[in-house]
Motif scaffolding. Structure first.
Motif, PDB file in Angstrom:
ATOM      1  N   THR A 173       0.583  -1.093  -0.214  1.00 54.72           N
ATOM      2  CA  THR A 173       0.161   0.009   0.133  1.00 54.72           C
ATOM      3  C   THR A 173       0.819   1.190  -0.066  1.00 54.72           C
ATOM      4  N   THR A 174       1.771   1.230   0.844  1.00 57.90           N
ATOM      5  CA  THR A 174       2.706   2.458   0.914  1.00 57.90           C
ATOM      6  C   THR A 174       3.804   2.634  -0.272  1.00 57.90           C
ATOM      7  N   ILE A 175       4.017   1.476  -0.949  1.00 60.90           N
ATOM      8  CA  ILE A 175       4.745   1.551  -1.989  1.00 60.90           C
ATOM      9  C   ILE A 175       4.205   2.053  -3.256  1.00 60.90           C
ATOM     10  N   SER A 176       3.024   1.547  -3.420  1.00 60.33           N
ATOM     11  CA  SER A 176       2.047   2.197  -4.405  1.00 60.33           C
ATOM     12  C   SER A 176       1.996   3.482  -4.287  1.00 60.33           C
ATOM     13  N   ASP A 177       1.617   4.069  -3.135  1.00 64.51           N
ATOM     14  CA  ASP A 177       1.223   5.478  -2.839  1.00 64.51           C
ATOM     15  C   ASP A 177       2.464   6.243  -3.429  1.00 64.51           C
ATOM     16  N   CYS A 178       3.749   5.929  -3.040  1.00 65.39           N
ATOM     17  CA  CYS A 178       4.906   6.709  -2.932  1.00 65.39           C
ATOM     18  C   CYS A 178       5.322   6.635  -4.613  1.00 65.39           C
ATOM     19  N   ILE A 179       4.994   5.712  -5.305  1.00 65.61           N
ATOM     20  CA  ILE A 179       5.123   5.593  -6.609  1.00 65.61           C
ATOM     21  C   ILE A 179       4.093   6.786  -7.432  1.00 65.61           C
ATOM     22  N   GLY A 180       2.938   6.762  -6.970  1.00 64.83           N
ATOM     23  CA  GLY A 180       2.084   7.840  -7.417  1.00 64.83           C
ATOM     24  C   GLY A 180       2.949   9.105  -7.400  1.00 64.83           C
ATOM     25  N   CYS A 181       3.161   9.389  -5.737  1.00 66.82           N
ATOM     26  CA  CYS A 181       3.850  10.850  -5.554  1.00 66.82           C
ATOM     27  C   CYS A 181       4.924  10.926  -6.399  1.00 66.82           C
ATOM     28  N   THR A 182       5.706   9.901  -6.806  1.00 72.57           N
ATOM     29  CA  THR A 182       6.874  10.243  -7.451  1.00 72.57           C
ATOM     30  C   THR A 182       6.812  10.593  -9.135  1.00 72.57           C
ATOM     31  N   VAL A 183       5.690  10.009  -9.476  1.00 79.50           N
ATOM     32  CA  VAL A 183       5.111  10.375 -10.863  1.00 79.50           C
ATOM     33  C   VAL A 183       4.724  11.701 -10.713  1.00 79.50           C
ATOM     34  N   ALA A 184       3.783  12.213  -9.714  1.00 80.05           N
ATOM     35  CA  ALA A 184       3.384  13.652  -9.738  1.00 80.05           C
ATOM     36  C   ALA A 184       4.683  14.471  -9.609  1.00 80.05           C
ATOM     37  N   GLY A 185       5.521  13.988  -8.636  1.00 81.42           N
ATOM     38  CA  GLY A 185       6.864  14.980  -8.371  1.00 81.42           C
ATOM     39  C   GLY A 185       7.529  15.250  -9.537  1.00 81.42           C
ATOM     40  N   SER A 186       7.588  14.131 -10.452  1.00 84.09           N
ATOM     41  CA  SER A 186       8.607  14.292 -11.609  1.00 84.09           C
ATOM     42  C   SER A 186       8.356  15.189 -12.681  1.00 84.09           C
ATOM     43  N   ALA A 187       6.969  15.626 -12.481  1.00 83.35           N
ATOM     44  CA  ALA A 187       6.618  16.932 -13.496  1.00 83.35           C
ATOM     45  C   ALA A 187       6.674  18.434 -12.997  1.00 83.35           C
ATOM     46  N   THR A 188       7.317  18.320 -11.545  1.00 83.27           N
ATOM     47  CA  THR A 188       7.419  19.676 -10.977  1.00 83.27           C
ATOM     48  C   THR A 188       8.834  20.444 -11.323  1.00 83.27           C
ATOM     49  N   GLU A 189       8.974  21.614 -11.013  1.00 76.87           N
ATOM     50  CA  GLU A 189      10.322  22.085 -11.094  1.00 76.87           C
ATOM     51  C   GLU A 189      11.490  21.473 -10.467  1.00 76.87           C
ATOM     52  N   VAL A 190      11.004  21.062  -9.221  1.00 78.56           N
ATOM     53  CA  VAL A 190      12.033  20.079  -8.421  1.00 78.56           C
ATOM     54  C   VAL A 190      12.529  18.979  -8.896  1.00 78.56           C
ATOM     55  N   GLY A 191      11.467  18.326  -9.490  1.00 73.16           N
ATOM     56  CA  GLY A 191      11.728  16.992 -10.157  1.00 73.16           C
ATOM     57  C   GLY A 191      12.806  17.163 -11.616  1.00 73.16           C
ATOM     58  N   ARG A 192      12.085  18.261 -12.290  1.00 71.57           N
ATOM     59  CA  ARG A 192      12.932  18.759 -13.633  1.00 71.57           C
ATOM     60  C   ARG A 192      14.419  19.047 -13.264  1.00 71.57           C
ATOM     61  N   ILE A 193      14.501  20.129 -12.437  1.00 74.00           N
ATOM     62  CA  ILE A 193      15.945  20.531 -12.112  1.00 74.00           C
ATOM     63  C   ILE A 193      16.917  19.428 -11.484  1.00 74.00           C
ATOM     64  N   VAL A 194      16.323  18.588 -10.695  1.00 73.59           N
ATOM     65  CA  VAL A 194      17.295  17.623 -10.116  1.00 73.59           C
ATOM     66  C   VAL A 194      17.480  16.563 -11.311  1.00 73.59           C
ATOM     67  N   ARG A 195      16.386  15.940 -12.127  1.00 67.81           N
ATOM     68  CA  ARG A 195      16.511  15.148 -13.017  1.00 67.81           C
ATOM     69  C   ARG A 195      17.582  15.742 -14.078  1.00 67.81           C
ATOM     70  N   ARG A 196      17.493  17.037 -14.527  1.00 73.17           N
ATOM     71  CA  ARG A 196      18.417  17.661 -15.603  1.00 73.17           C
ATOM     72  C   ARG A 196      19.980  17.594 -15.107  1.00 73.17           C
ATOM     73  N   VAL A 197      20.062  17.878 -13.756  1.00 71.53           N
ATOM     74  CA  VAL A 197      21.271  18.072 -13.356  1.00 71.53           C
ATOM     75  C   VAL A 197      22.082  16.495 -13.108  1.00 71.53           C
ATOM     76  N   ALA A 198      21.282  15.630 -12.708  1.00 69.80           N
ATOM     77  CA  ALA A 198      21.967  14.332 -12.542  1.00 69.80           C
ATOM     78  C   ALA A 198      21.955  13.448 -13.909  1.00 69.80           C
ATOM     79  N   GLN A 199      21.236  13.878 -14.881  1.00 65.96           N
ATOM     80  CA  GLN A 199      21.387  13.205 -15.947  1.00 65.96           C
ATOM     81  C   GLN A 199      22.714  13.803 -16.609  1.00 65.96           C
ATOM     82  N   SER A 200      22.773  14.967 -16.676  1.00 68.30           N
ATOM     83  CA  SER A 200      24.132  15.463 -17.240  1.00 68.30           C
ATOM     84  C   SER A 200      25.261  15.400 -16.636  1.00 68.30           C
ATOM     85  N   SER A 201      25.214  14.665 -15.373  1.00 69.64           N
ATOM     86  CA  SER A 201      26.649  14.223 -14.703  1.00 69.64           C
ATOM     87  C   SER A 201      26.994  12.973 -15.260  1.00 69.64           C
ATOM     88  N   GLY A 202      26.371  12.296 -15.832  1.00 71.18           N
ATOM     89  CA  GLY A 202      26.568  10.939 -16.492  1.00 71.18           C
ATOM     90  C   GLY A 202      26.390   9.863 -15.638  1.00 71.18           C
TER      91      GLY A 202
END
Length: 457
Positions: A31-60
């Motif tokens: 139950t809690t894992i499923s809930d957190c996956i949903g929160c991660t999906v939503a958070g991936s589209a936020t500015e927080v998610g985009r900035i951290v993703r961009r920096v992490a991916q650019s670091s190789g």
């Protein structure tokens, strides 16, 4: 010879297998894992998610892990960092009161990255996740509330230990290596509460998840740490202002007896705001619904809450959506206007809404001693009184909706998941994904659950 805390925890990690979990534990984990996956999906589209993703991916750094909303083939550390920050970006993720924090954003984000890298099954993921949550809950019972009240964000400063333990389990480290990983993680504990209401708060979770992976990876390759890193002089507990120093003998008796997953259990959030607002929000919404109050009828709103709430809700007049999540006054204003508090409400448009701005000066937020939780907090009680129509309408809430004692239904959890996925995943994909994560213990390979979370070309 008495075992050290690191050695006790390492033995628990090494010797515990899936059979140690009863059905209630497994259901709670899913139950809690499923809930957190949903929160991660939503958070991936936020500015927080985009900035951290961009920096992490650019670091190789290549690997086999998935960054939700980003790439596959990322390193486990990068995936843990990005997914952990995204999961916590909206403050919609779960709470473990013995931790005084959010367990899944650190433990699950690290565990998921390593589980995918190691080719683990759903049962392997559940087992490692349960172990990580168990350890941070038991450590939280020892060190809080002083640790948290001193300014540490326990989600990260304790969560990193559980993340390292869970990763070490999945990597099948030896007992000695696990002890080393835990000591390494102790030196990576960080996160200060002054950063609540900014992008750095969710970064705490992502960084703790990354550090958990890193600690286990280092230990696997022979890196060392002190066996008394937790209880020793200048160690984790004393340095981080623990209420008590964790006791190895006590931990041996307590670990898994019962499991934190079910006692006290994990709270799922009904609202995307700090957990300190949830009892008050339940009360405000109940008053509005029961008495059909209109905004123009409301003269003022008084909110008495646990003194603990005042230590967390730092922004009486927020200027951003992130600050709004840590503002009792703003949350109550939104609930008074809308009869709800949803994802769409925590943005600059709502912060600057004239109705909100007009109502904020008429909302009081006061500490009340009789609403203070016990040493191991289990809610943030509140009583709300709305003055309208020449009357005073009051409601006290001691346990918020979403708490295991007042749980969300499966339909409620599904609706939350779908809300998180709205505009990001196709409706049919999101519905199938929710159902699939609910049967996690039956999944042999995680790829079938993760492939829909990668961008489709």
């Amino acid at each position: 010879m008495q075992m050290t805390v690191s050695e006790v925890l390492a033995r628990f990690v090494s010797e515990t297998d899936f059979s140690a979990l009863n059905n209630d534990n497994v259901v709670a984990a899913k139950t809690t894992i499923s809930d957190c996956i949903g929160c991660t999906v939503a958070g991936s589209a936020t500015e927080v998610g985009r900035i951290v993703r961009r920096v992490a991916q650019s670091s190789g750094g290549e690997g086999k892990a998935t960054i939700i909303g980003g790439v596959s083939g990322a390193s486990a550390q990068a995936a843990a960092l990005v997914n952990g920050a995204a999961a916590h970006a909206l403050d919609y993720d779960d709470i473990l009161w013995s931790l005084y924090g959010h367990p899944s954003v650190t433990v699950l984000s690290a565990t998921l990255a390593v589980a995918e890298t190691e080719g683990a099954s759903g049962r392997d993921l559940i087992q490692a996740y349960a172990i990580g949550v168990e350890i941070i809950g038991k450590l939280g019972r020892a060190v809080n509330p002083q640790h948290y009240e001193h300014g540490w964000h326990a989600t990260a400063s304790i969560g990193v230990i559980g993340a390292a333990a869970a990763c070490a389990k999945l990597m099948r480290l030896t007992e000695k290596q696990i002890a080393m990983a835990l000591g390494i993680a102790a030196s990576q504990a960080s996160g200060v509460r002054r950063n609540f209401g900014t992008m750095t708060k969710p970064l705490h979770a992502g960084n703790a998840a990354r550090a958990g992976v890193f600690s286990a990876e280092l230990a696997r390759d022979g890196f060392t740490s002190s066996l008394v890193a937790f209880e020793g002089e200048f160690g984790w507990a004393r340095t981080l202002n623990a209420r008590t120093v964790p006791d190895s003998d006590g931990l041996q008796v307590m670990l898994g007896k019962p499991w934190e997953l079910t006692e006290p259990g994990i709270v799922l959030k009904r609202y995307p705001s700090c957990g300190g607002t949830h009892c008050a929000l339940d009360a405000m919404i109940a008053i509005k619904d029961q008495h059909n109050l209109k905004l123009e009828e409301i003269e003022r709103i008084d909110c008495d809450a646990s003194p603990f709430a005042h230590k967390v809700l730092l922004y009486p007049r927020p200027v951003s959506g992130l600050e709004g999540k840590f503002s009792m006054e703003f949350c109550l204003a939104v609930a008074a206007i809308e009869g709800s508090a949803a994802l769409r409400h925590f943005d600059e448009a709502w912060i600057n809404d004239p109705r909100v701005q007009a109502l904020l000066p008429r909302i009081s937020f006061n500490p009340r001693a009789d609403l203070e939780p016990a040493i191991s907090a289990d809610a943030v009680p509140a009583e709300v009184t709305v003055f309208a129509r020449g009357q005073a309408f009051s409601q006290k809430v001691l346990v918020p909706s979403g708490d295991p004692r007042n749980p969300m239904s499966t339909a409620d959890r599904r609706a939350k998941f779908m809300d998180c996925a709205d505009g990001i995943l196709e409706t049919d994909v999101a519905e199938k994904l929710f159902n699939d994560w609910e049967r996690l213990d039956q999944v042999a390979q995680l790829d079938e659950l993760l492939s829909p979370l990668r961008p489709q070309n």
